[in-house]
Design an enzyme around this catalytic site. Sequence first.
Site, PDB file in Angstrom:
ATOM      1  N   LYS A   1      31.053  39.568  44.440  1.00  0.00           N
ATOM      2  CA  LYS A   1      31.360  38.451  43.549  1.00  0.00           C
ATOM      3  C   LYS A   1      30.891  37.090  44.065  1.00  0.00           C
ATOM      4  CE  LYS A   1      33.291  38.234  40.162  1.00  0.00           C
ATOM      5  NZ  LYS A   1      34.706  38.256  39.764  1.00  0.00           N
TER       6      LYS A   1
ATOM      7  N   GLU B   1      35.227  25.818  37.231  1.00  0.00           N
ATOM      8  CA  GLU B   1      36.488  26.272  36.629  1.00  0.00           C
ATOM      9  C   GLU B   1      37.629  25.330  36.988  1.00  0.00           C
ATOM     10  OE1 GLU B   1      36.630  30.989  36.573  1.00  0.00           O
ATOM     11  OE2 GLU B   1      35.900  30.208  38.469  1.00  0.00           O
TER      12      GLU B   1
ATOM     13  N   HIS C   1      27.983  27.980  17.390  1.00  0.00           N
ATOM     14  CA  HIS C   1      28.955  29.099  17.374  1.00  0.00           C
ATOM     15  C   HIS C   1      28.719  30.026  18.572  1.00  0.00           C
ATOM     16  CE1 HIS C   1      29.665  28.035  13.048  1.00  0.00           C
ATOM     17  NE2 HIS C   1      28.369  27.819  13.082  1.00  0.00           N
TER      18      HIS C   1
ATOM     19  N   SER D   1      35.088  36.750  46.302  1.00  0.00           N
ATOM     20  CA  SER D   1      36.333  37.465  46.035  1.00  0.00           C
ATOM     21  C   SER D   1      36.798  38.136  47.323  1.00  0.00           C
ATOM     22  CB  SER D   1      36.089  38.515  44.952  1.00  0.00           C
ATOM     23  OG  SER D   1      37.036  39.561  45.054  1.00  0.00           O
TER      24      SER D   1
END
Length: 444
Positions: A287, A294, A160, A281
């Site tokens: 970043k 992804e 979980h 970024s």
Amino acid sequence: MQAGYEDKLWGGRFQGDVAPDMAAFHNNAVQTAWLLEADIVGSIAHAKMLTRCGLITAQQGDALDSGLSAMLAEAKAGTLVPDGSFEDVHTFVEVKLRERIGDAAKVLHTARSRNDQVNTDMKLYARARCRQLADVLQQLMETIQTKAAQHPVPMPGYTHLQRAQAITVKHWLMAYHAMLTRDLRRVNNAIAGMDECPLGCGALAGTTHAIDRAYSAQLLDFERPHANLLDGVSDRDYLMEALAVLAIIMTHLSRLCEELVIFSSQEFAFVLLDDRYATGSSIMPQKKNPDSVELIRGKTGRVYGHLMGLLTVMKGLPLAYNKDMQEDKESFHDAMETTLSCLTVMNGIIATMSIREERLRDALRGGFMNATEAADYLVRRGVAFRDAHGIVGQTVLYAEQQQKPLEALSLQEWQQFSPLIDEAIYDNIDYAKTMHLGVKREML
Ligand code: ARG
């Protein structure tokens, strides 16, 4: 001779050309240029079979063979490339062959239809790409195994996505190795299922010529010709099966990506992706984004889409060939290319990422991930597991109030919950030491 006959395979009964928008809509020679080699290989085999069966002369057979072989060499070298003026690769090959060897090219299509031809091409192509897929899968499996072997150290394990029990980095990574092992078996099964040769099934009803379908099959390294002529031109389930395998592979990659996104976040920071597989970024200077993983996760949707697409294209089609089936090509090719590139990039991601063992040790200190092991210890001291569960549950509640991990409780504190607890409790809840107990040893 009607207009267009010279550059198409069916001009005879037509009085005009197709509309330009129809040509642009319908032609797929450019979009399926990757079928060119398979188409030539299939044609070489067909010409050999025709010669052997005495359906064309040895001289014609030789002309076809040398013309097609030269074209195959050029196709491999990338100097023979179809352009958009051709209806499909079959047309392209026949027209180009005619330019090279003249009228002998006109006998090549004896006892053949584009319907059995295109399915033969696709099966040859799918088989070759699946073999490549098996190699790339194996490569990733080796990389995972190498990385795993370097880190037989404890890390938090989750259910979980809540801290559950300690596992090892090695075991975590090897879970993906186990999935890919099954994927490899699935790829090999899909290849084994591509064993029937469609060539010689004709448009749908075979041919009046005494061809030798078994010989064509043998030349192209298939086990046997299709048992049923109609099925031979209508079968696309080998593509569905391969697409299903690709979809499952992508599911596995996507789950790994999800974990890498989470584990590379600063909240976890268990894993450090190499700069080569991350980007920054344009506005936030600090970043470092895990774009590689992804993007693989995102491309999973694309591969699923192609599987659903082909299933949907096929579900309502009557036997035998229908033009709808032309839609199998770009989607299969794209799904294969996508999956291969995802596997290749994942290989680089895993090979270059680092595991931050100090962060794993810190993370293990909170979260009571040794509570189950404490209960197991009580069981070894003669307590029934359900009672042990209750005792350790109360201990956790107390430790939480004290803001201490279980291993920081004193023996007196432990003994408030059960007098059976002795000094051995500490070894029995030590994350590294418990890995040597019972089946947990398998994680080392
Ligand atoms: N271009 C077609 C395809 O890609 C192959 C030719 C099919 N045969 C036909 N009679 N139109 O599926």
